[in-house]
Design a protein around this motif. Sequence first.
Motif, PDB file in Angstrom:
ATOM      1  N   VAL A  49       0.858  -1.187   0.000  1.00  0.00           N
ATOM      2  CA  VAL A  49       0.000   0.000   0.000  1.00  0.00           C
ATOM      3  C   VAL A  49       0.892   1.234   0.000  1.00  0.00           C
ATOM      4  O   VAL A  49       1.737   1.405   0.881  1.00  0.00           O
ATOM      5  CB  VAL A  49      -0.941   0.015   1.225  1.00  0.00           C
ATOM      6  CG1 VAL A  49      -1.818   1.261   1.203  1.00  0.00           C
ATOM      7  CG2 VAL A  49      -1.790  -1.249   1.269  1.00  0.00           C
ATOM      8  N   ALA A  66      -3.436   3.619   8.425  1.00  0.00           N
ATOM      9  CA  ALA A  66      -3.553   2.168   8.544  1.00  0.00           C
ATOM     10  C   ALA A  66      -4.873   1.777   9.201  1.00  0.00           C
ATOM     11  O   ALA A  66      -5.540   0.836   8.761  1.00  0.00           O
ATOM     12  CB  ALA A  66      -2.368   1.611   9.327  1.00  0.00           C
ATOM     13  N   ILE A  70      -7.770   2.091   6.738  1.00  0.00           N
ATOM     14  CA  ILE A  70      -7.805   0.975   5.796  1.00  0.00           C
ATOM     15  C   ILE A  70      -8.367  -0.275   6.469  1.00  0.00           C
ATOM     16  O   ILE A  70      -9.252  -0.947   5.930  1.00  0.00           O
ATOM     17  CB  ILE A  70      -6.398   0.716   5.215  1.00  0.00           C
ATOM     18  CG1 ILE A  70      -5.999   1.871   4.301  1.00  0.00           C
ATOM     19  CG2 ILE A  70      -6.349  -0.614   4.463  1.00  0.00           C
ATOM     20  CD1 ILE A  70      -4.542   1.861   3.871  1.00  0.00           C
ATOM     21  N   ASP A  71      -7.866  -0.596   7.663  1.00  0.00           N
ATOM     22  CA  ASP A  71      -8.356  -1.779   8.375  1.00  0.00           C
ATOM     23  C   ASP A  71      -9.855  -1.693   8.639  1.00  0.00           C
ATOM     24  O   ASP A  71     -10.585  -2.663   8.426  1.00  0.00           O
ATOM     25  CB  ASP A  71      -7.607  -1.964   9.695  1.00  0.00           C
ATOM     26  CG  ASP A  71      -6.200  -2.486   9.501  1.00  0.00           C
ATOM     27  OD1 ASP A  71      -5.911  -3.082   8.445  1.00  0.00           O
ATOM     28  OD2 ASP A  71      -5.375  -2.307  10.426  1.00  0.00           O
ATOM     29  N   THR A 113      -7.677  -8.024   9.421  1.00  0.00           N
ATOM     30  CA  THR A 113      -6.746  -7.257   8.597  1.00  0.00           C
ATOM     31  C   THR A 113      -5.658  -6.690   9.499  1.00  0.00           C
ATOM     32  O   THR A 113      -5.898  -6.451  10.689  1.00  0.00           O
ATOM     33  CB  THR A 113      -7.425  -6.095   7.851  1.00  0.00           C
ATOM     34  OG1 THR A 113      -7.889  -5.141   8.806  1.00  0.00           O
ATOM     35  CG2 THR A 113      -8.585  -6.575   7.006  1.00  0.00           C
ATOM     36  N   THR A 158      -2.710  -3.686   8.844  1.00  0.00           N
ATOM     37  CA  THR A 158      -2.022  -2.754   7.953  1.00  0.00           C
ATOM     38  C   THR A 158      -0.951  -2.031   8.745  1.00  0.00           C
ATOM     39  O   THR A 158      -1.205  -1.563   9.851  1.00  0.00           O
ATOM     40  CB  THR A 158      -3.028  -1.741   7.364  1.00  0.00           C
ATOM     41  OG1 THR A 158      -4.078  -2.457   6.718  1.00  0.00           O
ATOM     42  CG2 THR A 158      -2.356  -0.816   6.361  1.00  0.00           C
ATOM     43  N   THR A 159       0.259  -1.966   8.184  1.00  0.00           N
ATOM     44  CA  THR A 159       1.358  -1.277   8.853  1.00  0.00           C
ATOM     45  C   THR A 159       1.943  -0.216   7.926  1.00  0.00           C
ATOM     46  O   THR A 159       2.221  -0.490   6.763  1.00  0.00           O
ATOM     47  CB  THR A 159       2.471  -2.253   9.279  1.00  0.00           C
ATOM     48  OG1 THR A 159       3.014  -2.867   8.127  1.00  0.00           O
ATOM     49  CG2 THR A 159       1.966  -3.292  10.244  1.00  0.00           C
ATOM     50  N   ARG A 214       2.450  -2.372   4.140  1.00  0.00           N
ATOM     51  CA  ARG A 214       1.771  -3.627   3.812  1.00  0.00           C
ATOM     52  C   ARG A 214       0.420  -3.730   4.495  1.00  0.00           C
ATOM     53  O   ARG A 214       0.206  -3.205   5.574  1.00  0.00           O
ATOM     54  CB  ARG A 214       2.605  -4.837   4.279  1.00  0.00           C
ATOM     55  CG  ARG A 214       3.971  -4.936   3.707  1.00  0.00           C
ATOM     56  CD  ARG A 214       3.921  -5.569   2.366  1.00  0.00           C
ATOM     57  NE  ARG A 214       5.240  -5.538   1.739  1.00  0.00           N
ATOM     58  CZ  ARG A 214       5.718  -6.512   1.026  1.00  0.00           C
ATOM     59  NH1 ARG A 214       5.025  -7.597   0.837  1.00  0.00           N
ATOM     60  NH2 ARG A 214       6.892  -6.398   0.466  1.00  0.00           N
ATOM     61  N   CYS A 215      -0.457  -4.472   3.837  1.00  0.00           N
ATOM     62  CA  CYS A 215      -1.768  -4.790   4.391  1.00  0.00           C
ATOM     63  C   CYS A 215      -1.970  -6.290   4.217  1.00  0.00           C
ATOM     64  O   CYS A 215      -1.890  -6.808   3.097  1.00  0.00           O
ATOM     65  CB  CYS A 215      -2.857  -4.016   3.664  1.00  0.00           C
ATOM     66  SG  CYS A 215      -4.522  -4.438   4.209  1.00  0.00           S
ATOM     67  N   ILE A 243      -9.240  -0.025  -0.837  1.00  0.00           N
ATOM     68  CA  ILE A 243      -8.052   0.758  -0.488  1.00  0.00           C
ATOM     69  C   ILE A 243      -7.922   1.968  -1.408  1.00  0.00           C
ATOM     70  O   ILE A 243      -7.638   3.085  -0.953  1.00  0.00           O
ATOM     71  CB  ILE A 243      -6.788  -0.126  -0.537  1.00  0.00           C
ATOM     72  CG1 ILE A 243      -6.851  -1.187   0.568  1.00  0.00           C
ATOM     73  CG2 ILE A 243      -5.526   0.723  -0.410  1.00  0.00           C
ATOM     74  CD1 ILE A 243      -5.770  -2.247   0.485  1.00  0.00           C
ATOM     75  N   ALA A 270      -2.791   0.310  -4.089  1.00  0.00           N
ATOM     76  CA  ALA A 270      -2.560  -1.043  -3.575  1.00  0.00           C
ATOM     77  C   ALA A 270      -2.249  -1.996  -4.699  1.00  0.00           C
ATOM     78  O   ALA A 270      -2.852  -1.929  -5.770  1.00  0.00           O
ATOM     79  CB  ALA A 270      -3.784  -1.520  -2.796  1.00  0.00           C
TER      80      ALA A 270
END
Length: 74
Positions: free
Chosen positions: A10, A19, A22-23, A35, A37-38, A43-44, A62, A69
């Motif tokens: 991402v 993050a 997104i989650d 989920t 996301t970091t 990354r997700c 996303i 993404a």
Amino acid sequence: MATTILVFRVDGMHCGSCALLIDDALEDLPGVGTTQTTVKQGRCTVELDADLSGSQDVIAVIEELGYRAVRCDD
């Protein structure tokens, strides 16, 4: 029920709030279990019901949030 794990790169995240956004959005998708996301890794990771082919759905959510993404194969 069997699940599958998909990983996405991402781009465009700037902070932890990105993050979380997104989650939260992905967890509203039918068939999504968890989920993670970091921002640091960009990354997700998404756990989906195995019978779903939700890669494009995940990317669409996303991207609707203003990020880019791409599915990773690692």
